[in-house]
Design an enzyme around this catalytic site. Structure first.
Site, PDB file in Angstrom:
ATOM      1  N   THR A   1    -101.710  21.963  -7.761  1.00  0.00           N
ATOM      2  CA  THR A   1    -103.070  22.394  -7.433  1.00  0.00           C
ATOM      3  C   THR A   1    -103.177  22.935  -6.014  1.00  0.00           C
ATOM      4  OG1 THR A   1    -105.370  21.682  -7.421  1.00  0.00           O
ATOM      5  CG2 THR A   1    -103.771  20.102  -6.615  1.00  0.00           C
ATOM      6  N   THR A   2    -102.226  22.570  -5.140  1.00  0.00           N
ATOM      7  CA  THR A   2    -102.314  22.972  -3.739  1.00  0.00           C
ATOM      8  C   THR A   2    -101.920  24.427  -3.523  1.00  0.00           C
ATOM      9  OG1 THR A   2    -100.118  22.012  -3.514  1.00  0.00           O
ATOM     10  CG2 THR A   2    -101.976  20.675  -2.774  1.00  0.00           C
ATOM     11  N   ASN A   3    -100.984  24.928  -4.298  1.00  0.00           N
ATOM     12  CA  ASN A   3    -100.520  26.313  -4.145  1.00  0.00           C
ATOM     13  C   ASN A   3    -100.432  26.973  -5.521  1.00  0.00           C
ATOM     14  OD1 ASN A   3     -99.715  26.188  -1.160  1.00  0.00           O
ATOM     15  ND2 ASN A   3     -98.518  24.505  -2.037  1.00  0.00           N
TER      16      ASN A   3
ATOM     17  N   CYS B   1     -96.432  21.521   1.732  1.00  0.00           N
ATOM     18  CA  CYS B   1     -95.727  20.231   1.781  1.00  0.00           C
ATOM     19  C   CYS B   1     -94.791  20.127   2.979  1.00  0.00           C
ATOM     20  CB  CYS B   1     -94.956  19.999   0.492  1.00  0.00           C
ATOM     21  SG  CYS B   1     -93.778  21.307   0.074  1.00  0.00           S
TER      22      CYS B   1
ATOM     23  N   PRO C   1     -26.353  13.559   8.574  1.00  0.00           N
ATOM     24  CA  PRO C   1     -26.630  14.092   9.917  1.00  0.00           C
ATOM     25  C   PRO C   1     -27.655  15.226   9.908  1.00  0.00           C
ATOM     26  CG  PRO C   1     -24.281  13.741   9.641  1.00  0.00           C
ATOM     27  CD  PRO C   1     -24.900  13.559   8.281  1.00  0.00           C
TER      28      PRO C   1
ATOM     29  N   ASP D   1     -30.100  15.643   7.676  1.00  0.00           N
ATOM     30  CA  ASP D   1     -31.407  15.023   7.446  1.00  0.00           C
ATOM     31  C   ASP D   1     -31.939  14.387   8.718  1.00  0.00           C
ATOM     32  OD1 ASP D   1     -31.454  15.773   4.822  1.00  0.00           O
ATOM     33  OD2 ASP D   1     -31.001  13.790   3.997  1.00  0.00           O
TER      34      ASP D   1
ATOM     35  N   LEU E   1     -14.129  24.025   8.363  1.00  0.00           N
ATOM     36  CA  LEU E   1     -14.614  22.674   8.646  1.00  0.00           C
ATOM     37  C   LEU E   1     -14.561  21.757   7.436  1.00  0.00           C
ATOM     38  CD1 LEU E   1     -17.751  23.591  10.809  1.00  0.00           C
ATOM     39  CD2 LEU E   1     -15.435  23.049  11.601  1.00  0.00           C
TER      40      LEU E   1
ATOM     41  N   HIS F   1     -32.591  15.245 -10.657  1.00  0.00           N
ATOM     42  CA  HIS F   1     -32.652  14.727  -9.290  1.00  0.00           C
ATOM     43  C   HIS F   1     -33.655  13.588  -9.170  1.00  0.00           C
ATOM     44  CE1 HIS F   1     -30.001  17.862  -7.836  1.00  0.00           C
ATOM     45  NE2 HIS F   1     -30.030  17.285  -6.645  1.00  0.00           N
TER      46      HIS F   1
END
Length: 954
Positions: free
Chosen positions: A186-188, A319, A618, A620, A708, A793
């Site tokens: 009712t307000t808007n 509001c 080594p 790791d 190696l 794995h």
């Protein structure tokens, strides 16, 4: 807005509260009229005197027994008419849903123009019918609802394809939700009707409006104007409709009707709660109890003027309008004086008693004060105010039901509080919000440069609209004082206000958005060290690149150090004047204690290059030391956390290399760690292994010098070679395998089948074989660094951890059983990755058999031939055929009976399932399947193998 009854919460003083209807009849043409009953909890005590300097929300001690309120039954003819309205609206919407964007935009424009043209007569009708507000202000609201809404959304796509990303394979398609029920306050009344009607038209929805009974005529007229213009522009008849004789039971019947797809609820809390409990999706607003804080840095003239502008607009029915002003004590007197200068009237103590008695009546907002002028309010309150008064202000101290002026008032009446400092003012504002308007709107007046105050205010108050130096009524609806806040007359309040949206409602809330996503392969990658040196004697040439470096930290193990391997590196460093320090305390399965010991030396030495010399351990250890040196606050738990996609992991590691480069020199042939982003470290206190994976761990240089590895022991040659073969086999069938990795996997497999037996049997006398096996390990490392591995794995990691089985040997025991498991075109589950379109592991294995010229006519026969060739290769290098044989024959393995091994399988299988490698396997396993693979691999050799069928016990 808070015209209706408030909800009872805990032990706080109670205002009258609506309880949902005991029975609300659905819309039907075949039922008798029924009585609709609503229970109401009566109000708490009336207003009490102020308590000095108190800002605490106080409790009411009186709660009366609930009363039963019986409403008149809804006549059948009203329900029949509502049913007919809904049926027509549904038909109109189905037709309208096929309209194009061009057609909809033309209708949207015509309706907006018609509403705008009628803004003045509609405003007059609203004031005349509701006896609330100001005609001139309602004209502005009608203007806003038509012009601003149209301007904001005139180019927005709401029909069909609204977004398209051809490259990304994503199309967004907008579809209407259907028939929308619009509850109008009712307000808007007229502006809300225009707003909702335009949103519905823009989004191809039908709208059925339910006006407030005290605003039915003006609401219906607004809807009629919009509808007629829309129909004239080509919209279907009945696309906008309404309830002619609104009432609470009828509105509830509308909201619960099966034809309704969405409810747009604007009204008091009771109405909004009814919408949310209707069984249909709802977009509603919450109550507003907006506080405005004025601090000591504010522009007082602007602040006071803004508050009055907002509070007097349409006699305060918005509001979002300010209900209270909280002023810091340093400027309180100045603010009070400015209010008086601008036309505010401050109540005396006696007058406040009179006003309190009329603001809240029987525990709820007195509807007779809503939207009324100052003169009418003064008459109602029984007070006298000077001519020209714009707003009535009551200076108060308390917050809660015991202070009616702290409530939402929806008229030009304000409460004003004095706060002893800014933080206390914010706390008071927060209490006001929590008490009467959670989630809605709050305002702060301060110096715009006072960012600390703005941040603090925003952090404390729980509203979705936090306005800075802005009149609340005009600012909250958007597009006036800030063009980035969307214009709207339906203001969501989020979960704080028990609403479903925390924004200003617009077209998007009235659309269903389809996301049409085409299958796309994610960006793929191939990452290896920038430099890889190989060939016999390349160590000297590669390390010459370190010329200009200052300090090199060499990480190795004691056996290699004692053998003089580290000397081969340090002699070259000496030639190039690179200072060096050797750390040789790395043990198999390096621990955090080892890492900390090495890191301590690194921090003292401050190297600009770290060199890892050795096998997997080594390398790791050196990678983790490097990580901790570069990023001291690294959390192993985060880095070790399993990920589905390495690019999307939760834990992020910055690029390494700012302090030191990482160089890896392998002295074994198997792990491939010199070219991978992986590492494993063990917590010696808990036994927990942290498998670390991040491309930031990729070394800058790998030096693969066969000189190696000439004297590697036979067992390490065999175990490392089968480990490398497993890397190649698993990376070839991985769901992440690409054309870039498959070629590497194939080459590694060819080299290992050809040269591993020779390297094993001939040792240092067969340089070619040693060289090729060494290369194969690195090549396979490049493949699985980018394609990853699989369940062989996963199983081997847990087997090795539990029974101390060397990693390569654990892979050897399991790989053939894993190939049998993966070789199916009908896996029970398949891992999810876009490039892996369908199961093809069996075909991949068959391709490898063809490459090796193993024979076989069918795909199954070729895979069996591949398994036979792997088992024969294992036999040639004296690798035991089963886990049982390994545990018995291999030194260092944990001895276990068959019963002990089988008893451990539940834990082993579950841990293997959660291993990082599992996610890349082409057949996503069940835990029971992994347990079965362990069982099969333990008991007996896989050969002779007649079928690839895997009998799962799941």
């Amino acid at each position: 807005m808070q015209l209706h009854l408030n909800k009872v919460k805990g032990q706080v003083g109670v205002r009258q509260s609506i309880v949902p209807c005991v029975h609300v009849r659905p819309v039907s043409s075949r039922r008798r009229a029924c009585s609709v009953r609503c229970d109401a909890a009566p109000a708490g005590p009336s207003a009490v005197p102020d308590a000095a300097a108190s800002t605490t929300v106080k409790q009411s001690n009186i709660v009366n027994a609930p009363k039963e309120k019986v409403r008149d039954p809804v006549p059948d003819e009203q329900l029949l008419k509502l049913k007919d309205t809904l049926t027509k609206a549904h038909a109109a919407q189905r037709k309208y849903a096929s309209f194009t964007q061009e057609q909809v935009d033309a209708i949207f424009k015509a309706a907006a123009l018609a509403a705008n043209s009628a803004r003045i007569p509609l405003a007059k009708m609203a004031v005349e019918e509701t006896r609330m507000g100001v005609v001139e202000d309602k004209v502005i609201k009608n203007h806003f609802a038509s012009e601003f809404i149209y301007n904001k959304y005139k180019y927005e796509k709401t029909c069909g394809v609204i977004e398209a990303d051809a490259a990304g394979g994503l199309v967004k398609v907008a579809e209407p939700v259907g028939v929308v029920a619009g509850i109008v306050p009712t307000t808007n009344p007229t502006s809300t009707a225009i707003f909702k009607a335009l949103l519905a038209l823009k989004t191809r929805n039908a709208l059925v409006l339910c006006p407030h009974p005290r605003a039915a005529k003006c609401t219906v007229e607004a809807a009629r104007i919009v509808r007629d213009a829309a129909v004239a522009a080509g919209a279907p008849d009945n696309i906008i409709s309404w309830v002619e004789t609104p009432s609470l039971p009828v509105s509830q019947a509308l909201m619960q009707a099966p034809e309704i797809s969405l409810i747009l609820a604007t009204g008091g809390p009771a109405m909004v709660r009814a919408a949310y409990s209707s069984g249909h999706p709802s977009v509603g607003v919450g109550a507003g109890n907006t506080p405005a804080v004025i601090d000591e840095t504010a522009n007082i003239e602007m602040a006071v003027s803004s508050v009055i502008l907002s509070k007097t607009f349409d006699n305060g029915v918005i509001c979002a309008s300010e209900q209270s002003v909280v002023v810091v004590d340093k400027v309180y007197d100045a603010v009070r004086k400015e209010f008086q200068r601008r036309g505010a009237y401050f109540l005396t103590e006696e007058e406040k008693v009179k006003v309190r008695a009329k603001v809240i009546v029987d525990g709820k907002l007195n509807p007779n004060i809503v939207g009324q002028s100052i003169s009418k309010l003064a008459e109602l309150f029984g007070i006298t105010v000077p001519p020209g008064t714009k707003v009535i202000i009551g200076e108060v101290a308390e917050i809660g039901h015991q202070e009616p002026l702290s409530e939402e008032k929806l008229c030009p009446v304000l409460a004003m509080y004095k706060a002893p400092g800014f933080e206390k003012a914010v706390d008071m504002a927060d209490k006001l919000i929590t008490f009467g308007g959670p989630g809605h709107t709050s305002v702060l007046y301060t110096n715009p440069l006072n960012k600390a105050a703005i941040d603090h205010f925003g952090k404390i108050v729980k509203t979705v609209r936090i306005l800075i130096n802005t009149p609340a009524s005009q600012g909250a609806i958007g597009d006036l004082y800030n063009f980035h806040l969307d214009p709207s007359l339906t203001l969501g309040c989020g979960s704080w206000g028990s609403t479903s949206v925390s924004t200003n409602v617009g077209p998007r809330q009235l659309l269903n958005i389809k996301n049409v996503t085409e299958r796309r392969e994610n960006m793929l990658w191939f990452r290896v060290p920038p430099k890889v040196y190989f060939k016999g004697g390349c160590l000297e040439v590669a390390l010459a690149e370190l010329k200009g470096k200052q300090r090199a930290f060499v990480v190795t193990d004691k056996p290699l150090y004692d053998m003089g391997m580290a000397d081969q590196v340090t002699r070259i460093l000496d030639v190039h004047n690179v200072h060096h320090q050797v750390f040789y305390h790395v043990t198999p399965d390096p621990t955090l204690a080892c890492i900390r010991e090495g890191l301590k030396e690194i921090l003292e030495f401050k190297p600009d290059v770290i060199i890892a010399l050795g096998g997997g351990s080594p390398m790791d250890a050196a990678k983790v030391m490097w990580l901790m040196y570069e990023v001291p606050d690294t959390k192993f738990e985060g880095l070790a956390m399993r990920f589905m996609d390495i690019r999307k992991r939760v834990y992020d590691v910055p690029a390494l290399g700012k302090k030191a480069q990482m160089i890896c020199i392998p002295t074994t042939s198997g792990t491939g760690s010199e070219v991978t982003p992986f590492s494993v470290v063990t917590d010696e206190e808990t036994g927990m292994k942290y498998p670390l994976a991040d491309y930031s761990l990729t070394p800058h240089m790998a030096i693969v010098d066969p000189q190696l590895v000439l004297n590697i022991p036979k067992k390490l040659t065999a175990w490392g070679g089968i480990d490398a073969l497993t890397h190649a086999l698993e990376s070839y069938v991985s769901i992440f395998a690409t054309d870039y990795t498959k070629g590497l996997s194939k080459e590694a497999i060819v080299l290992l089948f050809k040269y591993l037996p020779r390297a094993y049997h001939n040792g240092p006398t067969d340089f070619e074989a040693r060289e090729k096996v060494h290369y194969a390990a690195t090549i396979a490392g490049m493949a699985f660094a980018n394609a990853f591995l699989g369940i062989c794995h996963s199983l081997a990691h847990k087997l090795g951890s539990a029974f101390h089985v060397p990693h390569g040997l654990a892979n050897a025991a399991l790989i053939s059983h894993v190939i049998q498991y993966n070789a199916t075109d009908m896996p029970f589950k398949q891992a999810a990755f876009p490039q892996y379109q369908f199961p093809h592991a069996k075909e991949d294995y068959a391709e490898l058999a063809d490459m090796l010229k193993l024979g076989g006519n069918t795909t199954d026969e070729k895979v069996i031939k591949l398994i036979e060739a792997i088992e024969d290769l294992k036999k040639q290098v004296d690798v035991p055929a089963s886990i049982k044989d390994i545990l018995v024959d291999t030194k260092g393995c944990k001895q276990a009976t068959e019963a002990e091994f089988l008893a451990s399988l539940d834990k082993l299988a579950e841990d293997a399932f959660d291993d990082q490698c599992t996610g890349a396997n082409p057949r996503y396993p069940l835990i029971a399947d992994l347990k079965q693979i362990y069982t099969n691999a333990y008991t007996k050799p896989i050969l002779p193998l007649k079928s690839l069928e895997f009998l799962s016990k799941a």
